[in-house]
Design a protein around this motif. Sequence first.
Motif, short mmCIF file in Angstrom:
data_model
loop_
_atom_site.label_atom_id
_atom_site.label_comp_id
_atom_site.label_asym_id
_atom_site.label_seq_id
_atom_site.Cartn_x
_atom_site.Cartn_y
_atom_site.Cartn_z
N HIS A 14 69.82 2.47 -15.69
CA HIS A 14 69.02 1.26 -15.45
C HIS A 14 69.73 0.34 -14.46
CE1 HIS A 14 66.24 -1.98 -16.14
NE2 HIS A 14 67.20 -2.78 -16.55
N LEU A 15 71.03 0.14 -14.65
CA LEU A 15 71.78 -0.72 -13.74
C LEU A 15 71.83 -0.12 -12.34
CD1 LEU A 15 73.52 -3.17 -13.13
CD2 LEU A 15 75.50 -1.90 -13.99
N TYR A 16 71.99 1.19 -12.26
CA TYR A 16 71.98 1.85 -10.95
C TYR A 16 70.67 1.58 -10.23
CZ TYR A 16 72.23 5.52 -7.40
OH TYR A 16 72.24 6.20 -6.20
N ASP A 17 69.54 1.68 -10.96
CA ASP A 17 68.23 1.43 -10.36
C ASP A 17 68.14 0.00 -9.83
OD1 ASP A 17 67.50 3.99 -11.00
OD2 ASP A 17 66.35 3.42 -12.79
N ILE A 18 68.62 -0.96 -10.64
CA ILE A 18 68.56 -2.36 -10.23
C ILE A 18 69.36 -2.59 -8.95
CG2 ILE A 18 69.36 -4.70 -10.85
CD1 ILE A 18 68.60 -4.11 -13.71
N GLU A 19 70.55 -2.00 -8.90
CA GLU A 19 71.41 -2.18 -7.73
C GLU A 19 70.76 -1.57 -6.48
OE1 GLU A 19 75.81 -2.29 -9.83
OE2 GLU A 19 75.16 -0.51 -8.74
N GLN A 20 70.14 -0.41 -6.64
CA GLN A 20 69.51 0.22 -5.48
C GLN A 20 68.34 -0.60 -4.96
OE1 GLN A 20 70.89 2.99 -3.89
NE2 GLN A 20 72.44 2.26 -5.33
N GLU A 21 67.57 -1.21 -5.88
CA GLU A 21 66.46 -2.04 -5.47
C GLU A 21 66.94 -3.30 -4.77
OE1 GLU A 21 64.40 -2.67 -9.09
OE2 GLU A 21 63.50 -0.68 -9.13
N SER A 22 68.02 -3.88 -5.29
CA SER A 22 68.52 -5.14 -4.72
C SER A 22 69.21 -4.94 -3.38
CB SER A 22 69.48 -5.83 -5.70
OG SER A 22 70.68 -5.08 -5.83
N THR A 23 69.64 -3.71 -3.09
CA THR A 23 70.31 -3.45 -1.81
C THR A 23 69.39 -2.79 -0.79
OG1 THR A 23 71.14 -1.32 -2.67
CG2 THR A 23 72.60 -3.23 -2.84
N SER A 24 68.09 -2.71 -1.12
CA SER A 24 67.13 -2.18 -0.15
C SER A 24 66.95 -3.19 0.97
CB SER A 24 65.79 -1.88 -0.84
OG SER A 24 65.28 -3.06 -1.42
N PRO A 25 66.42 -2.78 2.13
CA PRO A 25 66.33 -3.67 3.27
C PRO A 25 65.61 -4.97 2.99
CG PRO A 25 65.90 -1.42 3.96
CD PRO A 25 65.99 -1.41 2.46
N LYS A 26 64.56 -4.94 2.15
CA LYS A 26 63.84 -6.16 1.83
C LYS A 26 63.80 -6.32 0.31
CE LYS A 26 60.81 -6.50 5.85
NZ LYS A 26 59.41 -6.62 6.31
N PRO A 27 64.01 -7.53 -0.21
CA PRO A 27 63.90 -7.76 -1.63
C PRO A 27 62.48 -7.44 -2.08
CG PRO A 27 65.00 -9.60 -0.57
CD PRO A 27 64.46 -8.72 0.51
N VAL A 28 62.35 -7.16 -3.38
CA VAL A 28 61.07 -6.74 -3.88
C VAL A 28 60.64 -7.55 -5.08
CG1 VAL A 28 61.31 -4.37 -3.10
CG2 VAL A 28 62.13 -4.98 -5.36
N VAL A 29 59.34 -7.71 -5.22
CA VAL A 29 58.72 -8.21 -6.44
C VAL A 29 57.71 -7.16 -6.83
CG1 VAL A 29 57.26 -9.97 -7.46
CG2 VAL A 29 59.08 -10.64 -5.88
N GLY A 30 57.88 -6.55 -7.98
CA GLY A 30 56.97 -5.50 -8.37
C GLY A 30 56.98 -4.34 -7.40
N ARG A 31 58.16 -4.11 -6.77
CA ARG A 31 58.36 -3.00 -5.83
C ARG A 31 57.52 -3.13 -4.56
NH1 ARG A 31 61.44 0.47 -8.66
NH2 ARG A 31 61.26 0.41 -10.91
N LYS A 32 57.10 -4.37 -4.25
CA LYS A 32 56.41 -4.61 -2.99
C LYS A 32 57.26 -5.56 -2.15
CE LYS A 32 51.77 -4.04 -4.94
NZ LYS A 32 50.47 -4.70 -5.20
N ALA A 33 57.26 -5.37 -0.85
CA ALA A 33 58.06 -6.22 0.02
C ALA A 33 57.56 -7.66 -0.06
CB ALA A 33 57.98 -5.72 1.46
N THR A 34 58.47 -8.64 -0.12
CA THR A 34 58.10 -10.04 -0.20
C THR A 34 58.81 -10.81 0.90
OG1 THR A 34 59.91 -10.54 -1.71
CG2 THR A 34 57.81 -9.90 -2.70
N PRO A 35 58.21 -11.92 1.33
CA PRO A 35 58.80 -12.72 2.40
C PRO A 35 59.87 -13.67 1.87
CG PRO A 35 56.73 -13.68 1.71
CD PRO A 35 56.90 -12.40 0.91
N ALA A 36 60.59 -14.28 2.79
CA ALA A 36 61.51 -15.39 2.51
C ALA A 36 62.69 -15.02 1.63
CB ALA A 36 60.75 -16.57 1.89
N GLY A 37 62.99 -13.73 1.47
CA GLY A 37 64.15 -13.35 0.68
C GLY A 37 64.00 -13.56 -0.80
N ILE A 38 62.79 -13.53 -1.32
CA ILE A 38 62.55 -13.75 -2.76
C ILE A 38 62.84 -12.46 -3.51
CG2 ILE A 38 60.82 -14.31 -4.50
CD1 ILE A 38 59.46 -16.03 -2.33
N VAL A 39 63.61 -12.57 -4.59
CA VAL A 39 63.99 -11.41 -5.40
C VAL A 39 63.52 -11.63 -6.83
CG1 VAL A 39 65.92 -10.07 -6.30
CG2 VAL A 39 66.00 -10.95 -3.96
N GLY A 40 62.81 -10.66 -7.38
CA GLY A 40 62.37 -10.80 -8.77
C GLY A 40 61.32 -9.78 -9.14
#
Length: 457
Positions: free
Chosen positions: A124-150
């Motif tokens: 689970h932690l590995y998944d979180i880290e991979q998502e947070s280090t992707s080129p764009k932060p995600v909300v619900g696995r969709k790209a979001t503007p302004a650097g929003i993470v959640g």
Amino acid sequence: MNRTLLIVDDNEDIRQQLKWGLSSEPYQLVFAQDVADALEKFRQASPQVVTLDLGLPPRTEDASQGFACLEELRKRAPASKIIVITGFESREYARRAVDMGAYDFFLKPIDLDELKVMVRRAFHLYDIEQESTSPKPVVGRKATPAGIVGESEQMREVMENVSKVAASDVPVLIQGESGTGKELIARAIHELSPRKAGPMVCINCGAVPENLIESEFFGHERGAFTGAVSTVRGKVEYADKGLLFLDEIGELPTNLQVKLLRFLQEMVFQRVGGRKNLEVNVRVVAATNIDIQEAMRAGTFREDLFYRIGVVTLKLPPLRERGQDVLLLAEHFLRKHGEGLGVKNKTFSKDALDALVRHSWPGNVRELENSVRRAVVMSTSSSITSADFGFEPVFAGDSVSAIPTVTTLKEARSMVEKQLVEAALSRSGGNIVKAAETLGISRPTFYDLLRKHGIDQ
């Protein structure tokens, strides 16, 4: 994602036990029996999680082969989570392994139920880290503007509403505690709007001296007051054809509220000391951390201004209500500040992750970012511990947690209850039966507490 678990152990009986016990888990099992075999299997399979027995052959009193294997695995793939398993009596080997970057440790004899929980958490932690280090932060696995993470439900709803209001010029009021990211939401609205090519100009209504704030908004003519040696444009003019963000609008003096209301109605204004009407085309987004309804009742904020700026109201949740977003944001800030400070490959230890989840975050996302930045600087090993955050500890038995910020006795009781449940779950390695026994309650009652406090197993 294809999940792979590499099991490194020289004992054939243990390998067979784990092969049988973990066969129903949703990941591929790969086995190795010594250092050379482990490194080759690691290269071939690229596992996300590894269980590593420190007592690899040829056996030595200082477990040199196991530590050598750990060091090499960390070099090859710092993101992989390595769970050290040791039969040595002393815990010093486990502590040393964690200092070298191991995700966690497990002492023999192996309890399959507890090991399963630990491995699941590692994935689970590995998944979180991979998502947070992707080129764009995600909300619900969709790209979001302004650097929003959640990924929490609250932030999904916020971003859905941002998408809805961005397409129009309707005024928006963003409400939320200090540090929740109100300016980021305003920036997201701007980036998704037809005005995105225009400027976004920000005014902090609470940071400008009262005698200068009108000039800050509308500018002034030369000679308008002592020290006005030239004509100066205000922020309103600079925001023409873009977005004007009024941060902390609840701090705006009452006399300027009247002038702002007049401007918002007509989009026409005069510079201080001027007589010429100037016209602009701006969109207004405002934000506040105060209770606007209470301010209106107290007479410190005009109702007509509220209805003008608050056609749509967005409410940002505090970080303490965003669940696993805390860990997702922490990993994002770890990468951001690690790179900025020239420190790479640092990870969070298990006790650091527990501390992040337990802390009440009165300063919200801003406090979290500062805490992670401090931890990156203060950490002397590859693994950040809870002590590196600088939280003030509260001692309760053998547990240490961050001081909760509470306002009522009911809230305090709920906070302590949640901490006790999490501590029992942590000490038992996720074993519900043992955790319930630790607290002296039944399993059904323990499950009720997990649901009540939104704690993931």
